[in-house]
Structures are given as C-alpha cells and as structure tokens.
Scaffold this active site. Structure first.
Site, PDB file in Angstrom:
ATOM      1  N   HIS A  68      21.070  31.534   6.174  1.00 33.89           N
ATOM      2  CA  HIS A  68      20.412  32.117   7.345  1.00 33.89           C
ATOM      3  C   HIS A  68      20.343  33.627   7.218  1.00 33.89           C
ATOM      4  CE1 HIS A  68      24.306  33.300   9.302  1.00 33.89           C
ATOM      5  NE2 HIS A  68      24.763  32.188   8.723  1.00 33.89           N
ATOM      6  N   ASP A  70      19.698  35.459  10.057  1.00 32.67           N
ATOM      7  CA  ASP A  70      20.091  36.031  11.343  1.00 32.67           C
ATOM      8  C   ASP A  70      21.590  36.314  11.370  1.00 32.67           C
ATOM      9  OD1 ASP A  70      20.445  33.167  11.322  1.00 32.67           O
ATOM     10  OD2 ASP A  70      20.842  33.241  13.475  1.00 32.67           O
ATOM     11  N   ASP A 101      28.752  37.037   6.585  1.00 31.78           N
ATOM     12  CA  ASP A 101      28.112  35.880   7.209  1.00 31.78           C
ATOM     13  C   ASP A 101      26.664  36.191   7.539  1.00 31.78           C
ATOM     14  OD1 ASP A 101      27.706  33.449   8.436  1.00 31.78           O
ATOM     15  OD2 ASP A 101      28.871  33.907  10.225  1.00 31.78           O
ATOM     16  N   GLU A 135      20.445  30.210  12.882  1.00 33.06           N
ATOM     17  CA  GLU A 135      21.718  29.512  12.662  1.00 33.06           C
ATOM     18  C   GLU A 135      22.779  29.958  13.652  1.00 33.06           C
ATOM     19  OE1 GLU A 135      25.622  28.390  11.031  1.00 33.06           O
ATOM     20  OE2 GLU A 135      24.892  30.393  11.512  1.00 33.06           O
ATOM     21  N   GLU A 136      22.782  31.240  13.980  1.00 37.00           N
ATOM     22  CA  GLU A 136      23.813  31.773  14.872  1.00 37.00           C
ATOM     23  C   GLU A 136      23.486  31.546  16.352  1.00 37.00           C
ATOM     24  OE1 GLU A 136      26.512  32.608  13.785  1.00 37.00           O
ATOM     25  OE2 GLU A 136      26.402  33.687  11.883  1.00 37.00           O
ATOM     26  N   GLU A 164      27.608  29.673   3.272  1.00 35.49           N
ATOM     27  CA  GLU A 164      28.511  30.073   4.350  1.00 35.49           C
ATOM     28  C   GLU A 164      29.826  30.620   3.777  1.00 35.49           C
ATOM     29  OE1 GLU A 164      27.945  30.343   7.423  1.00 35.49           O
ATOM     30  OE2 GLU A 164      26.121  29.171   7.731  1.00 35.49           O
ATOM     31  N   HIS A 351      32.042  37.783  12.169  1.00 32.48           N
ATOM     32  CA  HIS A 351      31.821  37.951  13.611  1.00 32.48           C
ATOM     33  C   HIS A 351      32.752  39.013  14.215  1.00 32.48           C
ATOM     34  CE1 HIS A 351      29.615  33.872  14.419  1.00 32.48           C
ATOM     35  NE2 HIS A 351      29.358  34.350  13.216  1.00 32.48           N
TER      36      HIS A 351
END
Length: 380
Positions: A68, A70, A101, A135-136, A164, A351
């Site tokens: 991803h 995003d 990520d 995805e997020e 990932e 994150h």
C-alpha cells in the site's frame, strides 16, 4: 550515507504525503518505472481510492508483490524529531511516515522486480504488483475491490508476498504466514431511566450490559492451535449515563472485538453471544456486527520455502513463522487459494512519532525480494 536505488526510491515515496485514501502521486511514480521494466499497467480507481495492477510475463504461475502507498496521519509535526515527510537520514536511520509501514518495502519490491526483469526478461511464470491507497483506512475500495475485479476477469494469484513490516528484532527474522480473523460488534442495551433511590421504578441498562460483558470476558473461546494463539475478546468502548450521580442509565453502549483463530468463525462467535444475550435479557438484534476479515494461514508450500532460502542467502539466518499482530490485506487475497506471506522491515516504530528504519535495510530487503522472486520464477 550514499544513495542506493531502493533507498532513493523509498525517500521519494515518503516525501509524498499520501495519508489514506490519498496516493499523492506515489502510484504514478511506480507505474512509470514498472512500465519501463515491461509491466502492463492497469490503473484502477474505485470510489476515492487509487489502485494499481501491473503484470509482466506471458504464462505460468503468478507471483504478486502487494502493498500500500497510503499511510496513517503523522500527528503533531512538532512532536517529531524530523519532518515526517522529509525522509531524512540521521545516524543511519531513515525517518518518515511510511518508512516502516510500508513505503520502504514497496520501493524494495519495485527495485527487486526491475533487477529481475532486466536480468531475466524471458523468465517463466508471471510477476505482478497490486498496490492500493486504502489499506490503512476502511479497506473497502482497495485490495478487496481489486480482487473482485481480478475475479471477474478470471485472473488468479498463485503466490502473494506482502511487504508489511513483519520483522521483530533483526531484518527478516519473522515471516507472517497467516493472520487471525477480526470481528467487531456494537451494542446498545435499552432499559428505563430513573432515580437511584427508586431502582424498582427503573431498569438499569448498564447492569445488564455489564453482565453480558462479564460473560463474554470470562468465556474460554478456544485454546488456539499450532499456528494461532487462543481467540481473544476485548472491550474497546463503554458508555452509559448522563454524568449525574443520582440517575440510573436508560441506555448503555459498548464496542468490542474478537481476534479469532480458524477454530472459530464469525457465525460461531455470534451464536455464543446470542446465547448469553438470552440469559441476560439483552436483545441480540441490538448488536451491529462488522467482520473485518476471516483468519487465514499458509502452513507450507513453495512460497515459504522460497522465502526461507532467500533469507538464508541474503541475511544468513533462519526465520520464524508467526500469525501475531493485526490484520492485513492478505485477508482479501488468501481466500482465493493463494499462498500468502508477509515479509518486511522491523515493525517497532510503525504508526508512531518518529517512525523509522535502518536505512541500510531498504536495499538489503530488495536483495531478499530479488532472491525470492528468482527462487519462485526460475531465477537464481
């Protein structure tokens, strides 16, 4: 620190503030490079989400590299030691939202594919990319939608590698070969508001809700198996009352979640909950259910074997298989019959403020991906 192909591309991607569902030009950059490497490009926009499907090769088993573009919001920029979208390298570490990520993995995958295609343009099998900017977020118009689009065209993925961040202590020490299912529920229990001094004139909704939550918390769902830990139940939100000390609440709300192994299903969990609702005088129809994904597992097969060989070759160590952690877009790909694993950088800072990885890991990861592609598609 000298620039290298994958590290340079990772920095270009991080500098694009692609907060879900925005792509901020990441996929255009990647599509141009993949097209130059001989990939046929399909840009797929569903709702507000940009997706990219790219394929190279004429026939044979299909290996999909998925990821991803995003990222989650950076949060207060002043709390970061370095601009979250500047992709600065300090003391050998690459800082930025998406560094772990998972823009570094995407960059490593693209560079690995470019190298493989340049060295083996007539390789057997097919190599594909599935990239999304959803995805997020809700994960409705991203990989889930692309998989429907592929199914409508009779396209099938045989092997899928997601980038990932799977590593725990050193690069490529852990592969995620499955994920638990995730089932969410919201409930509103309705009673009758009243004065605390006259409970006989009221019906305390919170008492009934707490009774139900106690039952669900105490219930032993299963003991897990060789690949999965026991199914877990967690209450994430609870609300009742007006704030007054002398009022019995007439309504009570809760939000809760199960992370479940293949020993359970959404239906089996729901059946247990309905039984407890009956015992506690709670209407089971008051529950709103949302299934984020069923559990999946790749116990063994060519993809895991290829990953093990690539990691030994490039990193010099063996790897641990794990199903720990949250969900991933693998939950939309595995049900089609594909072998699915996740292999990427260290996940310690994902994150978080000051998200980062070791800068040298980006090109090391590209080497692992290159070796894995070769092991599956007839290369080195």
């Amino acid at each position: 620190m000298p620039e290298t192909p994958a590290l340079d591309l990772a920095r270009e991607l991080i500098r694009r503030p692609s907060v879900t569902p925005e792509d901020a030009g990441c996929q255009d950059l990647l599509a141009d490079r993949l097209e130059a490497a001989g990939f046929a490009i399909q840009r797929l926009r569903f709702g507000p989400v940009d997706n990219l499907w790219a394929v190279a090769g004429k026939s044979g088993p299909l290996l999909c590299l998925a990821g991803h573009t995003d990222v989650v919001p950076a949060g207060p920029a002043e709390q970061w030691s370095h601009d979250p979208f500047a992709a600065e390298i300090v003391d050998g570490r690459l800082y930025g939202r998406g560094a772990a990520d998972m823009k570094s993995s995407v960059a490593a995958m693209v560079c690995a594919a470019e190298r493989f295609r340049a060295e083996q343009p007539g390789h057997p099998g097919r190599l594909a990319f599935l990239l999304t900017s959803d995805e997020e977020g809700p994960a409705i118009d991203g990989t889930r939608a692309v998989m429907r689009w592929l199914a409508e065209r009779g396209e099938r993925i045989d092997f899928c590698l997601l980038g990932e961040p799977s590593s725990s202590h050193e690069l490529a020490d852990t592969i995620k070969n499955g994920r638990r299912g995730s089932l969410n529920a919201r409930i509103r229990v309705r009673g009758r508001q009243g004065h605390v001094a006259y409970p006989q004139r009221a019906d305390n909704a919170l008492h009934r809700l707490i009774g139900l939550l106690h039952d669900l918390t105490a219930h032993r769902w299963d003991d897990g198996d060789a690949f999965f830990p026991p199914t877990s139940f967690q209450v994430s939100n609870l609300r009742a009352g007006t704030g007054a000390e002398n009022m019995i609440p007439g309504d009570a709300d809760a939000v809760f979640n199960w992370r479940f192994s293949p020993l359970q299903s959404a239906a089996s969990i729901q059946a247990v909950v309905c039984d407890y609702c009956g015992r506690r005088g709670v209407d089971p129809h008051a529950i709103e259910w949302r299934l984020s994904g069923e559990p999946f597992i790749t116990e063994s097969g060519p993809l895991i074997d290829a990953a093990r060989r690539a990691i030994r070759q490039c990193c010099g160590h063996d790897v641990t298989l794990s199903t720990a952690g949250g969900t991933s877009d693998g939950r939309f790909i595995a049900p089609t019959g594909a072998e699915v694993i996740e292999l990427g950088p260290l996940n310690a800072s994902i994150h978080q403020i000051d998200e980062h990885i070791e800068a040298a890991h980006v090109d090391q990861l590209a080497g692992v991906y290159y070796a894995l592609i070769g092991a599956l598609l007839g290369g080195s």
